[in-house]
Each structure stands twice: as C-alpha cells, then as structure tokens.
Design a protein around this motif. Structure first.
Motif, PDB file in Angstrom:
ATOM      1  N   THR A 138       0.335  -1.311  -0.113  1.00 30.16           N
ATOM      2  CA  THR A 138       0.024  -0.308  -0.021  1.00 30.16           C
ATOM      3  C   THR A 138       0.410   0.997   0.081  1.00 30.16           C
ATOM      4  N   TRP A 139       0.121   2.259  -0.356  1.00 30.80           N
ATOM      5  CA  TRP A 139       1.005   3.419  -0.502  1.00 30.80           C
ATOM      6  C   TRP A 139       0.490   4.037   0.315  1.00 30.80           C
ATOM      7  N   THR A 140       1.924   4.671   1.183  1.00 28.79           N
ATOM      8  CA  THR A 140       1.664   5.957   1.951  1.00 28.79           C
ATOM      9  C   THR A 140       1.485   7.607   2.221  1.00 28.79           C
ATOM     10  N   GLU A 141       1.143   8.426   2.982  1.00 27.09           N
ATOM     11  CA  GLU A 141       1.432   9.555   2.207  1.00 27.09           C
ATOM     12  C   GLU A 141       2.549  10.226   2.355  1.00 27.09           C
ATOM     13  N   ARG A 142       3.349   9.302   2.394  1.00 26.07           N
ATOM     14  CA  ARG A 142       5.016   9.631   1.756  1.00 26.07           C
ATOM     15  C   ARG A 142       5.318   9.049   0.387  1.00 26.07           C
ATOM     16  N   SER A 143       4.792   8.273   0.661  1.00 30.80           N
ATOM     17  CA  SER A 143       4.612   7.731  -1.108  1.00 30.80           C
ATOM     18  C   SER A 143       4.989   8.894  -2.308  1.00 30.80           C
ATOM     19  N   PRO A 144       6.236   9.007  -3.258  1.00 33.61           N
ATOM     20  CA  PRO A 144       6.082   9.611  -4.499  1.00 33.61           C
ATOM     21  C   PRO A 144       4.754   9.852  -5.346  1.00 33.61           C
ATOM     22  N   VAL A 145       4.653  10.733  -5.560  1.00 30.82           N
ATOM     23  CA  VAL A 145       4.185  11.074  -6.341  1.00 30.82           C
ATOM     24  C   VAL A 145       4.675   9.936  -8.259  1.00 30.82           C
ATOM     25  N   ALA A 146       3.660   9.506  -8.676  1.00 28.66           N
ATOM     26  CA  ALA A 146       4.233   8.941 -10.296  1.00 28.66           C
ATOM     27  C   ALA A 146       3.223   9.215 -11.136  1.00 28.66           C
ATOM     28  N   PRO A 147       1.870   9.835 -11.545  1.00 26.94           N
ATOM     29  CA  PRO A 147       0.963   9.320 -12.115  1.00 26.94           C
ATOM     30  C   PRO A 147       1.095   9.420 -13.521  1.00 26.94           C
ATOM     31  N   ASN A 148       0.351   8.199 -14.556  1.00 26.25           N
ATOM     32  CA  ASN A 148       0.337   7.358 -15.656  1.00 26.25           C
ATOM     33  C   ASN A 148      -0.600   7.745 -16.964  1.00 26.25           C
ATOM     34  N   LEU A 161       0.986  22.090  -6.074  1.00 24.49           N
ATOM     35  CA  LEU A 161       0.909  23.616  -5.956  1.00 24.49           C
ATOM     36  C   LEU A 161       0.224  23.706  -4.729  1.00 24.49           C
ATOM     37  N   ALA A 162      -1.158  23.125  -3.782  1.00 25.06           N
ATOM     38  CA  ALA A 162      -1.200  23.492  -2.708  1.00 25.06           C
ATOM     39  C   ALA A 162      -0.580  23.453  -1.907  1.00 25.06           C
ATOM     40  N   LEU A 163      -0.035  21.985  -1.469  1.00 26.43           N
ATOM     41  CA  LEU A 163       1.214  21.770  -0.406  1.00 26.43           C
ATOM     42  C   LEU A 163       2.575  22.824  -0.399  1.00 26.43           C
ATOM     43  N   ALA A 164       2.755  23.764  -2.235  1.00 31.72           N
ATOM     44  CA  ALA A 164       4.124  24.502  -1.675  1.00 31.72           C
ATOM     45  C   ALA A 164       2.496  25.700  -0.920  1.00 31.72           C
ATOM     46  N   TRP A 165       1.814  26.091  -1.637  1.00 34.02           N
ATOM     47  CA  TRP A 165       1.370  27.589  -0.681  1.00 34.02           C
ATOM     48  C   TRP A 165       1.765  27.570   0.689  1.00 34.02           C
ATOM     49  N   HIS A 166       1.063  26.022   1.347  1.00 38.87           N
ATOM     50  CA  HIS A 166       1.321  26.604   2.635  1.00 38.87           C
ATOM     51  C   HIS A 166       3.381  25.678   2.707  1.00 38.87           C
ATOM     52  N   ARG A 167       3.953  25.522   1.969  1.00 38.34           N
ATOM     53  CA  ARG A 167       5.183  26.072   2.647  1.00 38.34           C
ATOM     54  C   ARG A 167       5.880  27.178   1.887  1.00 38.34           C
ATOM     55  N   THR A 168       5.372  28.129   1.205  1.00 37.68           N
ATOM     56  CA  THR A 168       6.156  29.356   0.969  1.00 37.68           C
ATOM     57  C   THR A 168       5.018  30.427   1.406  1.00 37.68           C
ATOM     58  N   ASP A 172      -2.882  27.627   4.959  1.00 37.02           N
ATOM     59  CA  ASP A 172      -3.399  26.553   6.099  1.00 37.02           C
ATOM     60  C   ASP A 172      -3.894  25.351   5.484  1.00 37.02           C
ATOM     61  N   VAL A 173      -2.839  24.558   4.643  1.00 37.60           N
ATOM     62  CA  VAL A 173      -3.514  23.712   3.415  1.00 37.60           C
ATOM     63  C   VAL A 173      -3.255  22.648   3.924  1.00 37.60           C
ATOM     64  N   VAL A 174      -4.591  21.532   3.832  1.00 38.52           N
ATOM     65  CA  VAL A 174      -4.257  19.644   4.491  1.00 38.52           C
ATOM     66  C   VAL A 174      -4.603  19.167   3.305  1.00 38.52           C
ATOM     67  N   VAL A 175      -4.517  18.473   2.539  1.00 43.08           N
ATOM     68  CA  VAL A 175      -5.050  17.425   0.906  1.00 43.08           C
ATOM     69  C   VAL A 175      -5.216  15.860   1.380  1.00 43.08           C
ATOM     70  N   THR A 176      -6.120  15.922   0.933  1.00 38.22           N
ATOM     71  CA  THR A 176      -6.577  13.903   1.291  1.00 38.22           C
ATOM     72  C   THR A 176      -7.052  13.562  -0.348  1.00 38.22           C
ATOM     73  N   ARG A 177      -6.451  11.672  -0.541  1.00 37.22           N
ATOM     74  CA  ARG A 177      -6.098  11.385  -1.869  1.00 37.22           C
ATOM     75  C   ARG A 177      -7.052  10.234  -1.318  1.00 37.22           C
ATOM     76  N   ARG A 235      -3.331  18.339  10.532  1.00 40.08           N
ATOM     77  CA  ARG A 235      -2.313  18.999  10.417  1.00 40.08           C
ATOM     78  C   ARG A 235      -2.004  19.737   9.422  1.00 40.08           C
ATOM     79  N   ALA A 236      -1.774  21.143   9.493  1.00 39.45           N
ATOM     80  CA  ALA A 236      -1.220  22.002   8.498  1.00 39.45           C
ATOM     81  C   ALA A 236      -0.352  21.331   7.284  1.00 39.45           C
ATOM     82  N   GLY A 237      -0.627  21.588   6.099  1.00 37.78           N
ATOM     83  CA  GLY A 237       0.627  20.928   5.428  1.00 37.78           C
ATOM     84  C   GLY A 237       0.839  19.614   5.321  1.00 37.78           C
ATOM     85  N   GLU A 238      -0.779  18.381   5.717  1.00 37.31           N
ATOM     86  CA  GLU A 238      -0.241  17.217   5.295  1.00 37.31           C
ATOM     87  C   GLU A 238      -1.374  16.386   4.436  1.00 37.31           C
ATOM     88  N   VAL A 239      -0.817  15.354   3.994  1.00 39.57           N
ATOM     89  CA  VAL A 239      -2.129  14.732   2.964  1.00 39.57           C
ATOM     90  C   VAL A 239      -2.928  13.231   3.991  1.00 39.57           C
TER      91      VAL A 239
END
Length: 339
Positions: A138-148, A161-168, A172-177, A235-239
């Motif tokens: 299974t993938w964890t939230e730390r697995s790299p993206v590799a879309p096909n 982009l969303a995670l970059a807006w949090h870092r830069t 307050d961004v959170v991502v769900t997959r 938590r902000a900045g998390e997937v």
C-alpha cells in the motif's frame, strides 16, 4: 463557520453540501455553505435541489480558473473545500487541455485568492491515482507521486501546488487522497452507475480487458465524513489518505453488479483496454485512523445494494444525462455497447 465548496454540484461535492447543511457531518451544525460550480456536463443543479431554498445556502455559477469570480467568492469565507476538477480518465486521454485548465490553473487561482483573503483552511480533495500503480502493498502519505495518465498528472500538479502554498506562504492547506467513490448522484460515465443504468435498461456493459485491475471502493458518505474530520482536525501541510477497505478486481465488481441487477455474464462485452491502465491502487489509511478516528462505516455489500436501488428509483435523474451525453474513448457513456 462559512464554507466555500468548489464543484459542489458534482457527485462528491453535492454529497458534502447536503450532509453539511443537514448537520450530519462532525461540527457542521449551523454552517453556511457557498457552492462555486461552473455546471459543466457533470455538475448538476438537481444534485442540490434538497438544499436550494436552505437559508444558509448560496450558489454561484462560475469557473475556478476565473480570478475575478474567485476573488469575489472567496472573500468572507472561513474555509475552502476544493472538489472542483475534471475527473474522467478516458476523457483526459482523449483531450487533456480542460484537465490542465481546471485541475491545475483552477487550483492555482483558488490558492492565490485564499492567500489574499487569509482563508482559515484550504482542504484540497485529491485521488489515489496520483501515485500511479502498485502491484502489491500500500501507499503511505510519503510515497512519491508517479501519475500515468493526464487526469492523474493534472491532479498531482494541483496537489503539489497546494502543498507549496503552505510551505512558501504559510497557507493552512491539507490534502486528502481517496480511493474510488460510489453512491447516489454519481454521473453515469463512471463504472458503477454506467453498468447499473445499462443493466436496468437491459443493455450490455463494457468490461475493460481481462478485468483484473484492482480498486478499493469507498462510499461517498464515508469520504465526506473523512474530509470533515480533516477539515476540523488535520495538521496543516499534511496529506491524509481516505479508503473504503474493500479491494476488488473489476471482474469481481462486475459480478456483484450483475447479481444486484439480476443479470448474467452474457450481458458483458470485453472491450479493448484503456491505454496504460493502472493495474492496482491501494492506500494505507493508518494516519487518518490514528490521528482523526476515521474508519469507513458503509460496508460494500450494503452500499452497492442501496446504490442500485437509488438508480432504480431515480430514472428521472439519470435518463436525461445518458440521453444527452456523447460517448468518449473506451467505456465513455454509451447506452448500448456492441460486441
């Protein structure tokens, strides 16, 4: 709390809106909801009929990639839940431009507006497809993206982009997959409503290739509850991964749908497989379970039965969609598939 929901006339977004305004989601009592939706082919005002006259509901028709419209709508909202996206893989393979426009540029415009108005939280709703394909484990939230495929690539771009807006910008961004969703009000180009509505009409169904592709199935109500848990406590900045806990091959899913509709395998056409069809998706949901207490509540057997019953009882909702929509490459939206 004032919530802006993009894509709120679509399948998952409208479920979230209806549930929030009913107070069915955690912490949703008394919320005010604004929906921003362009009403493309899969955005359906009928999905919001239940809340159309609700005193805490507002609808704005507009494009998330239009900076003027977005800036006006974002102002005054406490949080943004961003569902708006083009999602059908076959359509993205046929023509990717709209997917980049909506999924990438639309997210950028929203993030910029959220930053200007300092929205309290930006929940970016994404998909397991950004990871590509995984033969085992299974993938964890730390697995790299590799879309096909183009759809997944556009969603991966919007995630980053969303995670970059949090870092830069400290937004307050959170991502769900999430894994594959199903349930009422799903536009009938997706496999479950396409197969069910075809079978209810006595029409054949198209199964890609040998049907060995594996997906995990998540009821839309479980998905929306998970999104709300992330909105309130993530938590902000998390997937955060959201899964349903039931992996099936497409052949196994087809068998369940045939039985639910009283049909046999003689109603199935094996059609040429989609280009670069990902074999298997699988998400590890340990993080959202341990941090936020999420667990799926709708077992697949009950969820599928209720979904089939909904389509059986709501022909007035789906028949106009199937009559009006053009077919696309591969499965598309045909009413009849030839052998």
């Amino acid at each position: 709390m004032r919530i802006l929901v993009t894509g709120g006339a679509g399948f998952i977004g409208s479920e979230y809106v209806r549930s929030a305004l009913r107070g069915d989601l955690p912490g949703s009592a008394g919320v005010h909801v604004t929906v921003l939706d362009l009403l493309t082919y899969s955005g359906n005002p009928a999905n919001l009929e239940e809340v159309r006259d609700h005193p805490r509901f507002r609808f704005v028709q507009g494009d998330t990639s239009d900076p003027v419209v977005v800036d006006e709508v974002v102002a005054g909202h406490d949080v943004i839940v961003h569902f708006a996206a083009e999602t059908h893989v076959d359509r993205s393979i046929a023509s990717a431009a709209r997917f980049v426009q909506t999924n990438v540029l639309g997210t950028q415009v929203l993030l910029e507006a959220a930053d200007r108005h300092r929205a309290g939280r930006f929940v970016h709703v994404s998909t397991d497809e950004v990871y590509g394909s995984i033969p085992e484990g299974t993938w964890t939230e730390r697995s790299p993206v590799a879309p096909n495929v183009p759809y997944a690539a556009a969603k991966a771009g919007s995630d980053l982009l969303a995670l970059a807006w949090h870092r830069t910008r400290d937004l307050d961004v959170v991502v769900t997959r999430c894994t594959n969703n199903y349930g009422p009000h799903q536009y009938p180009e997706k496999v479950i409503p396409l197969f069910v509505t075809n079978l209810l009409d006595g029409l054949r169904v198209p199964l890609y290739g040998d049907g060995r592709n594996v997906r995990d199935w998540l009821h839309v109500s479980d998905h929306c509850r998970a999104i709300q848990l992330v909105l309130l406590g993530g938590r902000a900045g998390e997937v955060y991964h959201v899964g349903g806990g039931t992996e099936l091959t497409n052949r196994e899913l087809t068998d369940r749908l045939l039985r639910a509709c009283g049909a046999g395998w003689d109603m199935v056409d094996h059609v040429p497989d989609r280009p670069n069809h990902d074999l298997r998706y699988s998400l590890d949901i340990t993080k959202i379970r341990e941090e936020l207490g999420y667990a799926p509540r709708v077992p697949l057997e009950r969820g599928l039965a209720e979904t089939v019953a909904w389509y059986r009882d709501n022909r007035a909702w789906w028949e106009p969609l199937k009559n009006a929509a053009p077919a696309v490459a591969g499965r598309g939206l045909p009413r009849r598939v030839t052998a």
